[in-house]
Scaffold this motif. Sequence first.
Motif, PDB file in Angstrom:
ATOM      1  N   ASN A   1      -6.428  -4.833  -1.611  1.00  0.00           N
ATOM      2  CA  ASN A   1      -5.426  -3.774  -1.751  1.00  0.00           C
ATOM      3  C   ASN A   1      -4.037  -4.319  -2.060  1.00  0.00           C
ATOM      4  N   TYR A   2      -3.683  -5.468  -1.463  1.00  0.00           N
ATOM      5  CA  TYR A   2      -2.394  -6.097  -1.802  1.00  0.00           C
ATOM      6  C   TYR A   2      -2.328  -6.409  -3.294  1.00  0.00           C
ATOM      7  N   ILE A   3      -3.465  -6.843  -3.849  1.00  0.00           N
ATOM      8  CA  ILE A   3      -3.474  -7.170  -5.286  1.00  0.00           C
ATOM      9  C   ILE A   3      -3.260  -5.911  -6.115  1.00  0.00           C
ATOM     10  N   ILE A   4      -4.060  -4.884  -5.846  1.00  0.00           N
ATOM     11  CA  ILE A   4      -4.012  -3.732  -6.747  1.00  0.00           C
ATOM     12  C   ILE A   4      -2.770  -2.873  -6.520  1.00  0.00           C
ATOM     13  N   GLN A   5      -2.147  -3.014  -5.338  1.00  0.00           N
ATOM     14  CA  GLN A   5      -0.912  -2.252  -5.100  1.00  0.00           C
ATOM     15  C   GLN A   5       0.328  -3.091  -5.394  1.00  0.00           C
ATOM     16  N   ASP A   6       0.114  -4.250  -6.018  1.00  0.00           N
ATOM     17  CA  ASP A   6       1.219  -5.121  -6.415  1.00  0.00           C
ATOM     18  C   ASP A   6       2.087  -5.504  -5.212  1.00  0.00           C
ATOM     19  N   GLN A   7       1.421  -5.862  -4.100  1.00  0.00           N
ATOM     20  CA  GLN A   7       2.138  -6.298  -2.893  1.00  0.00           C
ATOM     21  C   GLN A   7       1.738  -7.729  -2.545  1.00  0.00           C
ATOM     22  N   LEU A   8       1.837  -8.597  -3.551  1.00  0.00           N
ATOM     23  CA  LEU A   8       1.355  -9.971  -3.375  1.00  0.00           C
ATOM     24  C   LEU A   8       2.112 -10.733  -2.300  1.00  0.00           C
ATOM     25  N   GLU A   9       3.320 -10.268  -1.959  1.00  0.00           N
ATOM     26  CA  GLU A   9       4.111 -10.975  -0.947  1.00  0.00           C
ATOM     27  C   GLU A   9       3.498 -10.866   0.450  1.00  0.00           C
ATOM     28  N   TYR A  10       2.559  -9.933   0.636  1.00  0.00           N
ATOM     29  CA  TYR A  10       1.928  -9.777   1.944  1.00  0.00           C
ATOM     30  C   TYR A  10       0.725 -10.703   2.143  1.00  0.00           C
ATOM     31  N   THR A  11       0.313 -11.361   1.075  1.00  0.00           N
ATOM     32  CA  THR A  11      -0.797 -12.307   1.213  1.00  0.00           C
ATOM     33  C   THR A  11      -0.393 -13.595   0.491  1.00  0.00           C
ATOM     34  N   ASP A  12      -1.348 -14.497   0.246  1.00  0.00           N
ATOM     35  CA  ASP A  12      -0.996 -15.714  -0.496  1.00  0.00           C
ATOM     36  C   ASP A  12      -2.177 -16.178  -1.349  1.00  0.00           C
ATOM     37  N   ALA A  13      -1.943 -17.227  -2.126  1.00  0.00           N
ATOM     38  CA  ALA A  13      -2.936 -17.708  -3.087  1.00  0.00           C
ATOM     39  C   ALA A  13      -4.222 -18.150  -2.378  1.00  0.00           C
ATOM     40  N   THR A  14      -4.062 -18.780  -1.208  1.00  0.00           N
ATOM     41  CA  THR A  14      -5.243 -19.273  -0.482  1.00  0.00           C
ATOM     42  C   THR A  14      -6.140 -18.113  -0.056  1.00  0.00           C
ATOM     43  N   ASN A  15      -5.538 -17.085   0.521  1.00  0.00           N
ATOM     44  CA  ASN A  15      -6.337 -15.941   0.956  1.00  0.00           C
ATOM     45  C   ASN A  15      -6.995 -15.215  -0.218  1.00  0.00           C
TER      46      ASN A  15
ATOM     47  N   THR B   1     -14.618  -0.669 -21.807  1.00  0.00           N
ATOM     48  CA  THR B   1     -13.547   0.217 -22.270  1.00  0.00           C
ATOM     49  C   THR B   1     -12.227   0.034 -21.504  1.00  0.00           C
ATOM     50  N   ASP B   2     -12.291  -0.307 -20.206  1.00  0.00           N
ATOM     51  CA  ASP B   2     -11.052  -0.482 -19.447  1.00  0.00           C
ATOM     52  C   ASP B   2     -11.284  -1.463 -18.301  1.00  0.00           C
ATOM     53  N   ALA B   3     -11.170  -2.750 -18.646  1.00  0.00           N
ATOM     54  CA  ALA B   3     -11.539  -3.823 -17.706  1.00  0.00           C
ATOM     55  C   ALA B   3     -10.652  -3.843 -16.462  1.00  0.00           C
ATOM     56  N   GLY B   4      -9.438  -3.258 -16.549  1.00  0.00           N
ATOM     57  CA  GLY B   4      -8.519  -3.293 -15.414  1.00  0.00           C
ATOM     58  C   GLY B   4      -8.541  -2.006 -14.592  1.00  0.00           C
ATOM     59  N   TYR B   5      -9.488  -1.152 -14.884  1.00  0.00           N
ATOM     60  CA  TYR B   5      -9.597   0.163 -14.224  1.00  0.00           C
ATOM     61  C   TYR B   5      -9.787   0.012 -12.714  1.00  0.00           C
ATOM     62  N   ILE B   6      -9.029   0.767 -11.953  1.00  0.00           N
ATOM     63  CA  ILE B   6      -9.036   0.694 -10.490  1.00  0.00           C
ATOM     64  C   ILE B   6     -10.420   1.072  -9.927  1.00  0.00           C
ATOM     65  N   GLY B   7     -11.130   1.918 -10.664  1.00  0.00           N
ATOM     66  CA  GLY B   7     -12.487   2.284 -10.264  1.00  0.00           C
ATOM     67  C   GLY B   7     -13.402   1.071 -10.204  1.00  0.00           C
ATOM     68  N   ILE B   8     -13.133   0.072 -11.063  1.00  0.00           N
ATOM     69  CA  ILE B   8     -13.944  -1.147 -11.045  1.00  0.00           C
ATOM     70  C   ILE B   8     -13.682  -1.946  -9.774  1.00  0.00           C
ATOM     71  N   THR B   9     -12.411  -1.993  -9.356  1.00  0.00           N
ATOM     72  CA  THR B   9     -12.090  -2.680  -8.102  1.00  0.00           C
ATOM     73  C   THR B   9     -12.903  -2.073  -6.963  1.00  0.00           C
ATOM     74  N   LYS B  10     -12.940  -0.746  -6.914  1.00  0.00           N
ATOM     75  CA  LYS B  10     -13.683  -0.054  -5.859  1.00  0.00           C
ATOM     76  C   LYS B  10     -15.169  -0.385  -5.940  1.00  0.00           C
ATOM     77  N   LEU B  11     -15.688  -0.481  -7.162  1.00  0.00           N
ATOM     78  CA  LEU B  11     -17.107  -0.829  -7.329  1.00  0.00           C
ATOM     79  C   LEU B  11     -17.386  -2.262  -6.853  1.00  0.00           C
ATOM     80  N   PHE B  12     -16.448  -3.169  -7.117  1.00  0.00           N
ATOM     81  CA  PHE B  12     -16.635  -4.548  -6.629  1.00  0.00           C
ATOM     82  C   PHE B  12     -16.672  -4.579  -5.095  1.00  0.00           C
ATOM     83  N   LEU B  13     -15.827  -3.769  -4.453  1.00  0.00           N
ATOM     84  CA  LEU B  13     -15.820  -3.721  -2.985  1.00  0.00           C
ATOM     85  C   LEU B  13     -17.111  -3.089  -2.457  1.00  0.00           C
TER      86      LEU B  13
END
Lengths: 288, 288
Positions: free
Chosen positions: B86-100, B17-29
């Motif tokens: 958290n950088y991904i879900i908070q849209d702060q990609l500049e704090y990390t990089d593609a490799t990480n 029903t909602d593949a991008g739901y933040i609750g799913i991110t928490k479940l993956f962690l």
Amino acid sequence: MDAAIEIYKKIGALTKTDAGYIGITKLFLELHKLCHYTLESKDRTPLVSRIPGKQYFVFRNERKISRAINTELYIEDEEFIEKTINYIIQDQLEYTDATNITKVLYTLAISFCAVIDLSKDGDQKTPGTFFEYFSCHWFAIMLKIQPQTSIDVLNLDMKTSLTTDYIFDLGTNRPKIHMPVKTSTRERVIQVWAHQRVLDGVYGTGRFLGMLVCLSETKTNNRLLDVTEICLPDQWRLYQMFISQMYRIYYLDTPVKYIALNNIFPPIYVKPLGEFFYEASRLFEKYQ
Amino acid sequence: MDAAIEIYKKIGALTKTDAGYIGITKLFLELHKLCHYTLESKDRTPLVSRIPGKQYFVFRNERKISRAINTELYIEDEEFIEKTINYIIQDQLEYTDATNITKVLYTLAISFCAVIDLSKDGDQKTPGTFFEYFSCHWFAIMLKIQPQTSIDVLNLDMKTSLTTDYIFDLGTNRPKIHMPVKTSTRERVIQVWAHQRVLDGVYGTGRFLGMLVCLSETKTNNRLLDVTEICLPDQWRLYQMFISQMYRIYYLDTPVKYIALNNIFPPIYVKPLGEFFYEASRLFEKYQ
């Protein structure tokens, strides 16, 4: 069981060098006698058929049940089987017909598969490989050609070899036959059209006639003891329209839903395998 | 193990029903913490690597060994993992990089697969389905779209619906993303190009951007305890030339032989999955 595997392996080794060798025909008959003998002592259970107009049963032992076997196509009469096979190899097709050939080949193929299904460590791979040898043998006999399973690609600066299904090369300025073989297709069948597309692209559209050979599309529910047929005719039409054009699709146990594809435009020619034996010579002469 | 399967099932239900739901991110962690805890107590055995420049190990218990795990990509530091996610879900990609990001996602995906590999009745299907949910989640987060898995075909007198891999529809006059997902490709990968071809044919070439997501191409020999990488770059080139054009192929453990395809003409763009996160926004804006 061990003796059956022994013959199966012998067939595999011979197929590599001369797939149309008459000795292989004899091994298939010998293998069938063995399987027939093994299966005779097994219990049979009729399945509840969800397929209109078709009846099925399974063989069973203490642990396992075999795949579904079409009652109408399965022949008990050993003598009839041997006679029909002899008409094929002695080029006396006028003494039999497509229906009988289909039944006999179905019986030979499904018996071995059923024996493997019932065996302790029988895997999925053995029936699949067996059915490749089996289909290849009849094509090699009718076309009098040894097939290849890889083909060179020379494409500007790119030189590689493409692993393929069986390819029968009828010679210069004549068609080449691209023959994939599957015991059943399910969702993997798109590969067949995709391989045909690559051949069309690399060598030119129309140079390869795609002829798929399949055993059946039945699916048995072991708990409910019922049998259904998994068919996706609409998907096939999209593949035939948008990926490539298969020239023939042959079945031993032909699904009615696929037979219907012969009669809608643009058609896909789906036929019982027995008809190949009568088409092959026409095809063979047409481009002589 | 049961708790892990419980979370996995919960993720599956939410994805529908909602593949991008933040609750799913928490479940993956949460799932990863569980897997990490399970794996910590297991023995590790290094594999003999037949892959230049890459080292691998396996987890093992009394009965079984896990799939090969890339030493460089596997992260132990739980805090680092959480921070990166958290950088991904908070849209702060500049704090990390593609490799990480690639490393962290690799660790999350491979841990669950390893736990299933070691379990008594762990089948092949669960890791595959898990990896579909997993890949779909990050695409849904970045594209802010719920994917669909079937699409209507209206083609003259023919009306049917085509079952597909994940499709992300960016809206009218913008691209649609066709995202197949595979833990490894082997000979089945031709399906991916074939599905893309059908979409091109039915809806018009260029309307769907094909983006394949893969985990790795390693093959472990359980007896020799060595690991190889199964790659067929020449076949891929033929598919890309003659079947259809894939826009991106993302890997978590990217094979060097496929990376080389970026640099020969015509190129196939094969990249670590982490780079998607930095491309996605560009792609997203470009057609705004």
